[in-house]
Design a protein around this motif. Structure first.
Motif, PDB file in Angstrom:
ATOM      1  N   GLU A 137      44.390  55.209  54.899  1.00 26.91           N
ATOM      2  CA  GLU A 137      43.163  55.160  54.105  1.00 26.91           C
ATOM      3  C   GLU A 137      43.203  56.184  52.972  1.00 26.91           C
ATOM      4  O   GLU A 137      42.844  55.888  51.825  1.00 26.91           O
ATOM      5  CB  GLU A 137      41.956  55.433  55.006  1.00 26.91           C
ATOM      6  N   GLU A 138      43.687  57.386  53.289  1.00 26.65           N
ATOM      7  CA  GLU A 138      43.772  58.446  52.294  1.00 26.65           C
ATOM      8  C   GLU A 138      44.724  58.057  51.154  1.00 26.65           C
ATOM      9  O   GLU A 138      44.383  58.194  49.973  1.00 26.65           O
ATOM     10  CB  GLU A 138      44.254  59.728  52.978  1.00 26.65           C
ATOM     11  N   LEU A 139      45.898  57.551  51.517  1.00 28.83           N
ATOM     12  CA  LEU A 139      46.869  57.165  50.495  1.00 28.83           C
ATOM     13  C   LEU A 139      46.419  55.918  49.745  1.00 28.83           C
ATOM     14  O   LEU A 139      46.648  55.788  48.540  1.00 28.83           O
ATOM     15  CB  LEU A 139      48.241  56.956  51.122  1.00 28.83           C
ATOM     16  N   GLY A 140      45.786  54.989  50.469  1.00 26.01           N
ATOM     17  CA  GLY A 140      45.295  53.782  49.814  1.00 26.01           C
ATOM     18  C   GLY A 140      44.254  54.092  48.750  1.00 26.01           C
ATOM     19  O   GLY A 140      44.297  53.550  47.647  1.00 26.01           O
ATOM     20  N   ASN A 141      43.329  54.979  49.065  1.00 26.92           N
ATOM     21  CA  ASN A 141      42.302  55.360  48.095  1.00 26.92           C
ATOM     22  C   ASN A 141      42.922  56.101  46.904  1.00 26.92           C
ATOM     23  O   ASN A 141      42.512  55.913  45.756  1.00 26.92           O
ATOM     24  CB  ASN A 141      41.256  56.248  48.766  1.00 26.92           C
ATOM     25  N   ALA A 179      44.607  53.466  44.717  1.00 24.03           N
ATOM     26  CA  ALA A 179      43.595  52.615  44.087  1.00 24.03           C
ATOM     27  C   ALA A 179      42.924  53.323  42.919  1.00 24.03           C
ATOM     28  O   ALA A 179      42.619  52.711  41.894  1.00 24.03           O
ATOM     29  CB  ALA A 179      42.553  52.191  45.121  1.00 24.03           C
ATOM     30  N   GLN A 180      42.698  54.642  43.066  1.00 16.01           N
ATOM     31  CA  GLN A 180      42.059  55.392  41.988  1.00 16.01           C
ATOM     32  C   GLN A 180      42.996  55.585  40.799  1.00 16.01           C
ATOM     33  O   GLN A 180      42.567  55.569  39.645  1.00 16.01           O
ATOM     34  CB  GLN A 180      41.603  56.762  42.515  1.00 16.01           C
ATOM     35  N   GLU A 218      55.835  52.024  40.359  1.00 15.77           N
ATOM     36  CA  GLU A 218      54.616  52.692  39.913  1.00 15.77           C
ATOM     37  C   GLU A 218      53.794  53.186  41.106  1.00 15.77           C
ATOM     38  O   GLU A 218      53.130  54.229  41.031  1.00 15.77           O
ATOM     39  CB  GLU A 218      53.790  51.765  39.021  1.00 15.77           C
ATOM     40  N   ILE A 219      53.851  52.460  42.219  1.00 15.43           N
ATOM     41  CA  ILE A 219      53.132  52.908  43.417  1.00 15.43           C
ATOM     42  C   ILE A 219      53.809  54.152  43.986  1.00 15.43           C
ATOM     43  O   ILE A 219      53.140  55.091  44.427  1.00 15.43           O
ATOM     44  CB  ILE A 219      53.070  51.779  44.467  1.00 15.43           C
ATOM     45  N   GLU A 220      55.139  54.163  43.972  1.00 16.30           N
ATOM     46  CA  GLU A 220      55.866  55.335  44.460  1.00 16.30           C
ATOM     47  C   GLU A 220      55.520  56.573  43.645  1.00 16.30           C
ATOM     48  O   GLU A 220      55.329  57.665  44.203  1.00 16.30           O
ATOM     49  CB  GLU A 220      57.369  55.052  44.419  1.00 16.30           C
ATOM     50  N   ASN A 221      55.424  56.422  42.326  1.00 14.61           N
ATOM     51  CA  ASN A 221      55.049  57.558  41.480  1.00 14.61           C
ATOM     52  C   ASN A 221      53.654  58.068  41.826  1.00 14.61           C
ATOM     53  O   ASN A 221      53.406  59.273  41.866  1.00 14.61           O
ATOM     54  CB  ASN A 221      55.105  57.167  40.005  1.00 14.61           C
TER      55      ASN A 221
END
Length: 480
Positions: A440-444, A447-448, A396-399
């Motif tokens: 940071e960009e990918l983490g946010n 997370a959203q 799901e994170i990869e998607n």
């Protein structure tokens, strides 16, 4: 047992196999395969040099008609692995196309060149062997040791193909187009034996190319089978190729398998063609377990419901069965049914360890929707990440990452972390290598879309992701 290939015994004049400009009708295939089958009687196991050719298809059918277990050999297999497969399976001879150059490891075997224009004349085809008789011995990838030989009985093949016929409304009128390798169950059993069992046709294009896919589908095809890598390339090409979009729009059925198809590619293909790709779930040891049905609305992210005759359950690490259908409860998929293999060749220890009573432990982790549709989140060994007390699926994170404009390819793994237990690591092929996305960009972004605890804590940049012949990402190569 009824015939595995009714159209062969009926002598149908309809096209059965087409490889490029070469083709055979069902009647011609019966003649060619029947002639070779007569040579194989009593041969024990036979190896098949599984190139993407008419000869490979005829050779496998000949072995099946003769009741002789066939061992498909990947022509790209390295010397050490090939030596192991030959020693383990002990074939008495090797079937190949005339002119094929075989590696030295096969020198000790008698060679039979397949003549696709041979005919058994008026000789009747051999009687159908028993349902439990071994049909194929297919070797696994060997990610945790030497490859294991998966012994597939005839009833596994027939039950899977008949169940898929029901789920996909697959008939003799269908013409399948595919470019999958013929040493794997997806390309060989579904892609070649499936059309032959239905009395339909398969057009194999040898090497995947979007132009060839468009040409074959526009001219003849009603179905296309592919892996996510193929569909990703199709999705990338569609905006610039109206012929491809038109050909796919006119296709009855698009099927993806062998790995999860990212939701982003689902959406791009549906937008450009009006057709949705359906997914199914299987593996070498089980053939097919679940599938999205053609009479249901596809839901990207699911691999459908259990096929007819197949039972599926989810199990906790403790061994307790999960009864919830809530899209949240994660467990290991275990399956039971006529689609299962009988044993790992010469490995009673591995066979025993793979089963919990009649249930086969797949090693795949999933949740279930309220209607029973299965959502696979990854492999137990590499895709289940335990971070901060949560069970998190890499898939799901990869998607979510693939939905980011700066990400071309993505894989997610877990690594040991003294605080979290495991931290989430994203392996990224950026769209622009000079301006890659930041952690940071990918983490946010993740997370959203999902939840804060599912954001990657590290991002590692690559030029390409390591993949096997079926397009699956080899995560152990990333972690080594």
């Amino acid at each position: 047992m009824p015939s595995l290939f009714p159209a062969l015994t009926a002598g149908s004049a309809r096209t059965a196999l087409r490889f490029g400009a070469r083709s055979l009708s069902h009647a011609e295939l019966a003649g060619a395969a029947g002639a070779s089958a007569a040579l194989l009687a009593g041969a024990g196991r036979v190896a098949v040099w599984a190139t993407p050719t008419l000869e490979t298809a005829v050779g496998v059918v000949a072995a099946l008609l003769a009741g002789v277990p066939a061992v498909p050999l990947n022509p790209r297999t390295g010397e050490r692995e090939l030596a192991h497969i030959l020693a383990d399976s002990a074939p008495s001879l090797v079937l190949a196309a005339p002119g094929d150059e075989l590696p030295p490891a096969l020198d000790a075997l008698s060679r039979v060149d397949i003549d696709v224009r041979a005919s058994s004349g008026s000789l009747p085809l051999p009687d159908e062997p028993p349902a439990e008789a071994p049909a194929l011995i297919v070797y696994t990838s060997g990610t945790t040791g030497p490859p294991k030989g998966v012994v597939l009985p005839r009833r596994a093949i027939t039950s899977t193909l008949d169940a898929l016929a029901g789920a996909w409304a697959w008939t003799a009128d269908d013409v399948l187009v595919h470019a999958l390798p013929l040493f794997h169950v997806h390309g060989l059993i579904l892609g070649i034996l499936g059309p032959l069992r239905r009395g339909g046709a398969v057009h194999h294009i040898a090497r995947f190319d979007t132009e060839a896919v468009a040409r074959e589908l526009a001219a003849h095809g009603t179905m296309f089978f592919g892996v996510p890598t193929m569909y990703h390339r199709i999705a990338e090409t569609l905006p610039h190729d109206p012929a491809l979009a038109k050909a796919l729009s006119g296709t009855r059925l698009l099927v993806s398998g062998s790995a999860a198809l990212p939701v982003y590619d689902h959406q791009r293909i549906a937008t450009a063609t009006g057709r949705r790709v359906i997914e199914r779930y299987g593996m070498t040891e089980t053939l097919m377990n679940t599938s999205v049905r053609t009479d249901e609305e596809p839901r990207p992210g699911t691999v459908g419901v259990p096929l007819e005759g197949v039972r599926v359950r989810l199990v906790e690490e403790s061994g307790e069965e999960i009864t919830a259908y809530d899209t949240e409860s994660v467990g290991e998929i275990q399956v039971c049914g006529p689609n299962l293999f009988t044993e790992y060749l010469n490995r009673p220890d591995a066979t025993a360890a793979a089963f919990d009573g009649p249930w086969f432990r797949t090693g795949d982790m999933a949740t279930r929707d309220p209607d029973g549709a299965v959502r696979i989140i990854g492999r137990k060994a590499t895709d289940l990440i335990k971070s901060g007390g949560y069970k998190i699926g890499a898939g799901e994170i990869e998607n979510a990452l693939l939905d980011h404009r700066a990400v071309k390819e993505a894989a997610v793994t877990g690594e040991a972390d003294p605080d979290l237990g495991e931290r989430i690591v994203a392996w990224i092929v950026p769209v622009d290598a000079q301006h890659p996305p930041t952690v940071e960009e990918l983490g946010n972004h993740v997370a959203q879309q999902l939840a804060p605890h599912k954001r990657p804590r590290e991002v590692r940049l690559l030029d390409t992701l390591p993949r096997n012949d079926m397009g699956k990402i080899m995560k152990r190569a990333l972690q080594n």
